[in-house]
Scaffold this motif. Structure first.
Motif, PDB file in Angstrom:
ATOM      1  N   CYS A  69      34.133  45.297  30.945  1.00  0.00           N
ATOM      2  CA  CYS A  69      34.886  45.991  32.000  1.00  0.00           C
ATOM      3  C   CYS A  69      34.808  45.286  33.357  1.00  0.00           C
ATOM      4  O   CYS A  69      34.460  45.885  34.376  1.00  0.00           O
ATOM      5  N   CYS A  72      38.945  44.107  36.573  1.00  0.00           N
ATOM      6  CA  CYS A  72      39.418  44.395  37.927  1.00  0.00           C
ATOM      7  C   CYS A  72      38.793  43.447  38.958  1.00  0.00           C
ATOM      8  O   CYS A  72      39.281  43.332  40.073  1.00  0.00           O
ATOM      9  N   ARG A  73      37.701  42.754  38.570  1.00  0.00           N
ATOM     10  CA  ARG A  73      37.050  41.838  39.530  1.00  0.00           C
ATOM     11  C   ARG A  73      37.502  40.392  39.359  1.00  0.00           C
ATOM     12  O   ARG A  73      37.240  39.553  40.217  1.00  0.00           O
ATOM     13  N   ARG A  75      40.850  38.818  37.519  1.00  0.00           N
ATOM     14  CA  ARG A  75      42.016  38.949  36.636  1.00  0.00           C
ATOM     15  C   ARG A  75      42.348  37.636  35.952  1.00  0.00           C
ATOM     16  O   ARG A  75      42.780  37.615  34.809  1.00  0.00           O
TER      17      ARG A  75
END
Ligand SMILES: [Zn+2]
Length: 411
Positions: A69, A72-73, A75
């Motif tokens: 996960c 989002c940091r 891409r």
């Protein structure tokens, strides 16, 4: 358990793999007490599952919860394997134990609700991240024990022999409860020395080894033979696994036969990680890329213990993933041209043989075994595997650990 009940749990009308008709499964004190049609007795929890398929809780032998996960940091990692390692390396310094815990919990909960009940988490240790990811993993292991047995494999992702601090961290983690040791010789300045050190540590601490190995498609060199040789020299047969081994997808039939025989003799297990291997391998060939996944079903035919596992979820190594092992086995079968006649073998790779790789005692649906059970929304093994059936509910050691009601049309 109240004295009035004969069992803690009674599943009525379950279909079992390879079985004829439906059976009841009775559980007492976390273990399967009886299997048979129309069992007599009562239970604190009785559930009629209407002829649906019941499997033992699935086994994910190789996953990186600590770096899941992260999309989002970062891409765009680009650059295949090297780019992915560099991207995560750049983020790792800022990992806190709480951050790793939250992301790991998100992936762990998804996996649990996909039917996984045993998992080997590979956790990176090095001076960048220290023991923070390991600390988060020990908390996850404790907090989710109601649903999953989490085994912690600590390893040096970015080299070990260049900095004595790395080995000190591995030793500290082993002293503080890590279950086994991993490795990654292909990123080490001295791969052979890393292998020497991890075998020495495994023997000294009496732990199993699970090593990232041969993660490219260049057949001109390999660390596999050295791993087999060191396994036999250490007397560690049956206690060593390797992940990726994708060079096996790039060698000819005769070489594959030789390697299969050697792996079987050395008792070294092999895990294919199809999602990552497909995403990262063969990029130089662009649209002509070969599959780049180790043909572990052929190894299994030759007596090697094999598994198919998740590896990465929503990060630069694999920007995909839902934690579903049935989907991963299905992906493997699809890319290896395996039809329904081999679906059962592929299901084994995320259950029975994966359990053998992890040396899980009392695995499987049999009287006396641990009552780790999932109920799939399917009444047939081939339909369940080919159609990627969802689990509707799970029972860990006989206690309900999740429910996932089937979707319904509303006309
Ligand atoms: Zn891995």
């Amino acid at each position: 358990m109240p004295q009035t009940h004969s069992f803690n749990l009674l599943l009525r009308n379950a279909r079992l793999r390879g079985g004829q008709g439906v059976q009841d499964i009775a559980v007492r004190q976390g273990r399967i007490a009886a299997i048979g049609p129309d069992l007599t007795g009562t239970a604190a929890l009785e559930e009629d599952i209407g002829g649906r398929l019941v499997l033992p809780g699935l086994v994910d032998t190789h996953i990186h919860l600590d770096k899941s996960c992260l999309l989002c940091r970062c891409r765009d990692a680009g650059g295949g394997l090297k780019g992915a390692i560099a991207a995560v390396s750049g983020l790792k310094r800022a990992f806190t134990a709480e951050d790793v815990y939250q992301r790991g919990a998100r992936t762990l909960e998804r996996a649990i609700m996909q039917g996984t009940m045993h998992m080997r988490a590979h956790v990176e240790l090095d001076p960048l991240v220290g023991l923070r990811s390991f600390e988060a993993m020990t908390r996850l292991k404790r907090d989710y024990a109601f649903a999953i047995d989490l085994s912690i494999c600590v390893f040096p992702q970015e080299g070990m022999t260049h900095d004595p601090a790395v080995e000190r961290l591995l030793v500290q983690a082993l002293a503080e409860g890590a279950d086994l040791l991993g490795g990654c010789p292909y990123t080490d300045a001295d791969p052979s020395l890393q292998m020497e050190r991890i075998f020495a540590l495994a023997v000294a601490h009496d732990v199993d080894l699970d090593v990232h190995l041969d993660f490219d498609l260049d057949p001109s060199w390999s660390h596999l033979e050295e791993i087999c040789r060191r396994t036999m020299a250490a007397g560690w047969q049956g206690r060593v696994a390797v992940g990726h081994a994708t060079k096996l997808a790039a060698i000819d039939d005769a070489a594959l036969e030789r390697m299969t025989a050697l792996l079987a003799e050395a008792g070294v297990a092999v895990t294919a990680l199809p999602a990552t291997d497909l995403y990262l391998n063969g990029r130089d060939l662009k649209h002509r890329a070969s599959r780049g996944v180790a043909p572990v079903h052929l190894l299994a035919d030759g007596g090697v213990t094999v598994s198919v596992a998740t590896n990465n979820v929503l990060n630069p190594f694999t920007p995909f993933g839902d934690g579903s092992l049935i989907r991963m086995g299905n992906l493997y079968a699809n890319l290896m041209h395996l039809g329904p006649e081999r679906f059962g073998d592929c299901l084994d790779m995320v259950s029975t043989t994966a359990a053998r790789l992890m040396r899980i005692a009392d695995y499987g649906i049999a009287v006396g075994g641990q009552a780790d059970l999932i109920v799939l929304d399917a009444d047939d093994e081939a339909d369940a595997f080919g159609g990627i059936a969802f689990p509707l509910m799970g029972f860990k050691r006989g206690r309900r650990s999740f429910v996932r009601p089937a979707a319904m049309l509303v006309r």
